[in-house]
Scaffold this active site. Structure first.
Site, PDB file in Angstrom:
ATOM      1  N   GLN A 182      -4.159  -5.277   6.982  1.00 26.68           N
ATOM      2  CA  GLN A 182      -5.186  -6.204   6.482  1.00 26.68           C
ATOM      3  C   GLN A 182      -5.142  -7.559   7.187  1.00 26.68           C
ATOM      4  O   GLN A 182      -6.010  -8.393   6.968  1.00 26.68           O
ATOM      5  CB  GLN A 182      -5.025  -6.426   4.967  1.00 26.68           C
ATOM      6  N   LYS A 218     -10.071  -0.651  10.978  1.00 25.62           N
ATOM      7  CA  LYS A 218     -10.338  -1.779  10.079  1.00 25.62           C
ATOM      8  C   LYS A 218     -10.683  -3.036  10.874  1.00 25.62           C
ATOM      9  O   LYS A 218     -10.885  -4.105  10.321  1.00 25.62           O
ATOM     10  CB  LYS A 218      -9.104  -2.079   9.213  1.00 25.62           C
ATOM     11  N   CYS A 228      -4.764   2.538  -3.630  1.00 26.71           N
ATOM     12  CA  CYS A 228      -3.498   3.069  -3.063  1.00 26.71           C
ATOM     13  C   CYS A 228      -2.341   2.102  -3.310  1.00 26.71           C
ATOM     14  O   CYS A 228      -1.476   1.914  -2.434  1.00 26.71           O
ATOM     15  CB  CYS A 228      -3.617   3.364  -1.569  1.00 26.71           C
ATOM     16  N   HIS A 255       0.871  -1.172   0.000  1.00 23.99           N
ATOM     17  CA  HIS A 255       0.000   0.000   0.000  1.00 23.99           C
ATOM     18  C   HIS A 255       0.914   1.231   0.000  1.00 23.99           C
ATOM     19  O   HIS A 255       2.020   1.172   0.541  1.00 23.99           O
ATOM     20  CB  HIS A 255      -0.836  -0.063   1.288  1.00 23.99           C
ATOM     21  N   ASP A 277       3.456  -4.644   7.969  1.00 24.15           N
ATOM     22  CA  ASP A 277       2.234  -3.865   7.829  1.00 24.15           C
ATOM     23  C   ASP A 277       1.076  -4.845   8.045  1.00 24.15           C
ATOM     24  O   ASP A 277       0.804  -5.691   7.196  1.00 24.15           O
ATOM     25  CB  ASP A 277       2.187  -3.235   6.430  1.00 24.15           C
TER      26      ASP A 277
HETATM   27  C1  LIG Z   1      -2.093  -2.963   3.629  1.00 28.18           C
HETATM   28  C2  LIG Z   1      -2.433  -1.570   4.062  1.00 28.18           C
HETATM   29  N1  LIG Z   1      -1.496  -0.808   4.619  1.00 28.18           N
HETATM   30  C3  LIG Z   1      -1.756   0.429   5.052  1.00 28.18           C
HETATM   31  C4  LIG Z   1      -2.998   0.983   4.931  1.00 28.18           C
HETATM   32  C5  LIG Z   1      -3.260   2.354   5.443  1.00 28.18           C
HETATM   33  O1  LIG Z   1      -4.174   2.321   6.497  1.00 28.18           O
HETATM   34  P1  LIG Z   1      -4.749   3.653   7.116  1.00 28.18           P
HETATM   35  O2  LIG Z   1      -5.496   4.343   6.023  1.00 28.18           O
HETATM   36  O3  LIG Z   1      -5.612   3.227   8.231  1.00 28.18           O
HETATM   37  O4  LIG Z   1      -3.566   4.457   7.548  1.00 28.18           O
HETATM   38  C6  LIG Z   1      -4.025   0.243   4.344  1.00 28.18           C
HETATM   39  C7  LIG Z   1      -5.361   0.806   4.151  1.00 28.18           C
HETATM   40  O5  LIG Z   1      -6.162   0.351   3.397  1.00 28.18           O
HETATM   41  C8  LIG Z   1      -3.729  -1.070   3.905  1.00 28.18           C
HETATM   42  O6  LIG Z   1      -4.670  -1.839   3.348  1.00 28.18           O
END
Ligand SMILES: Cc1ncc(COP(=O)(O)O)c(C=O)c1O
Length: 396
Positions: free
Chosen positions: A192, A215, A354, A110, A189
């Site tokens: 998900q 989430k 993203c 992401h 990270d």
């Molecule tokens: C794999 C992953 N990393 C990071 C993020 C960023 O999360 P946040 O928008 O809560 O900062 C997301 C958001 O969809 C994501 O799916």
């Protein structure tokens, strides 16, 4: 899962929500926890000696302990942030970088786990990007080749937010230890994964884990950074609430999570996140994972059986979660998402999610449509979704 769970999410009576990968719905007990902070013990944390202040400070601290336990961590190692993005940026800004340091990351990331590292190029930090196969599955030898004595950080997502595939985190951690530099660190990270898969940070073998409270049934504006050794990381914000002592010339940082939470935090959100963890524990992460696997299988098999539909990512239920990307030949992903909303009250995400570098790699200029399930979704909802996709595909 059952009707009792769905009763905690009143929105599901009106729509079919298949966008939990972006943000989950919020159950009534979490909403109640947030409201009761404002209604019953609204005060600041860690500052006052009066009764209300004591009560809220304890509840806010307890919320950290619940999250720590949820991921197999120790007290004091869990920092509340506003989301995964902030948590990852705290690492990018909080570690000391030297010219020639290398960061190993992947093409699945992401933007939140990619841009903070791209930006460090200005400081002479090199980026090495490991490519997965087109279905999102890695060849571990690519990580072996990418790591060296110069590796300062390895930053990898546990689950892809586009393809839903699960990365081999334990194996990557082992390679990082063996091949990376003496002071190399491993960031996972978990945006998900934490909402859907039981997690134990010790078992994963990482040094940092970032994820989003919003989430995983928590309020928006909540996230988490787990830090194995708080001394590895410099705080990025300085101010009230994060010190042991201050003199005219110097300061000593607090030892626990407080050192990374300068200023008044999102108190109601943090307490709400603690309640979300209670909720997930009561349902049971293992039970939820099996339930979601069933939904994911149905979703995948159903989509694959519809003419003109392309499904992306591995189709093996053991190596993925219920985040499923697809397209219908001849239609823009946004048009498909709009039609699903207009015709069937189905909410799905569309676009590049993203993940532009991944979209370029997969040759998907306009991105994909993404349907993602959570504990409140039902097999009946998946059937309705599949029927609606079929009708849209037939109309092209
Ligand atoms: C794999 C992953 N990393 C990071 C993020 C960023 O999360 P946040 O928008 O809560 O900062 C997301 C958001 O969809 C994501 O799916």
């Amino acid at each position: 899962m059952n009707e009792r769970i769905r009763a905690d999410f009143p929105i599901v009576n009106d729509i079919i929500y298949l966008d939990s990968a972006a943000t989950s719905l919020t159950p009534e007990p979490v909403v109640e926890a947030v409201l009761s902070y404002y209604r019953e013990y609204n005060a600041n944390v860690g500052r006052g000696v009066y009764r209300l202040s004591q009560v809220v400070s304890q509840k806010y601290k307890d919320a950290h302990s619940k999250v720590a336990e949820f991921i197999g961590a120790n007290e004091g190692e869990v920092v509340f942030t506003k989301n995964t993005t902030e948590a990852i940026n705290m690492i990018a800004y909080g570690l000391k970088w030297s010219k020639g340091d290398e960061i190993v990351t992947t093409l699945l990331e992401h933007h939140s786990n990619f841009l903070p590292w791209l930006r460090l190029k200005e400081q002479g930090v090199h980026l090495k990007i490991v490519e997965p196969g087109k279905t999102g599955i890695f060849d571990l030898s690519d990580f072996e080749h990418a790591m060296s004595d110069s590796t300062r950080l390895v930053a990898v997502t546990q689950v892809s937010n586009v393809l839903g595939t699960i990365s081999p985190i334990k194996e990557i951690a082992a390679i990082c230890k063996e091949k990376g530099g003496a002071n190399s660190l491993f960031l996972v990270d978990g945006a998900q994964s934490a909402p859907h898969i039981p997690i134990d940070v010790e078992e994963l073998g990482c040094d940092f884990l970032a994820f989003s409270g919003h989430k995983m049934l928590g309020p928006t504006g909540t996230g988490v950074l787990w830090v194995k050794d708080p001394n590895e990381l410099e705080p990025t914000l300085f101010g009230g609430g994060m010190i042991e002592s201050v003199s005219k010339d110097d300061y000593t940082l607090a030892s626990g999570y407080e050192r990374f939470e300068a200023g008044t935090p999102h108190i109601a959100g943090g307490i709400g996140l603690g309640k979300a963890v209670d909720y997930l524990n009561a349902v049971g992460m293992e039970a939820m994972r099996s339930y979601e696997e069933r939904l994911a299988k149905k979703l995948l098999e159903g989509l694959q059986g519809i003419e003109k539909v392309q499904v992306y990512g591995s189709t093996n239920p053991n190596e993925r979660i219920g985040v499923v990307s697809f397209n219908i030949n001849g239609l823009h992903p946004h048009d498909i998402a709009l039609k699903l909303d207009e015709t069937s009250d189905i909410m799905v995400r569309s676009g590049h999610h993203c993940c532009m570098p991944l979209m370029h790699y997969l040759g998907l200029k306009d991105g994909t449509v993404r349907a993602s399930v959570y504990l409140y979704n039902t097999e009946g909802e998946v059937d309705t979704f599949l029927e609606s996709v079929e009708v849209i595909a037939k109309g092209v």
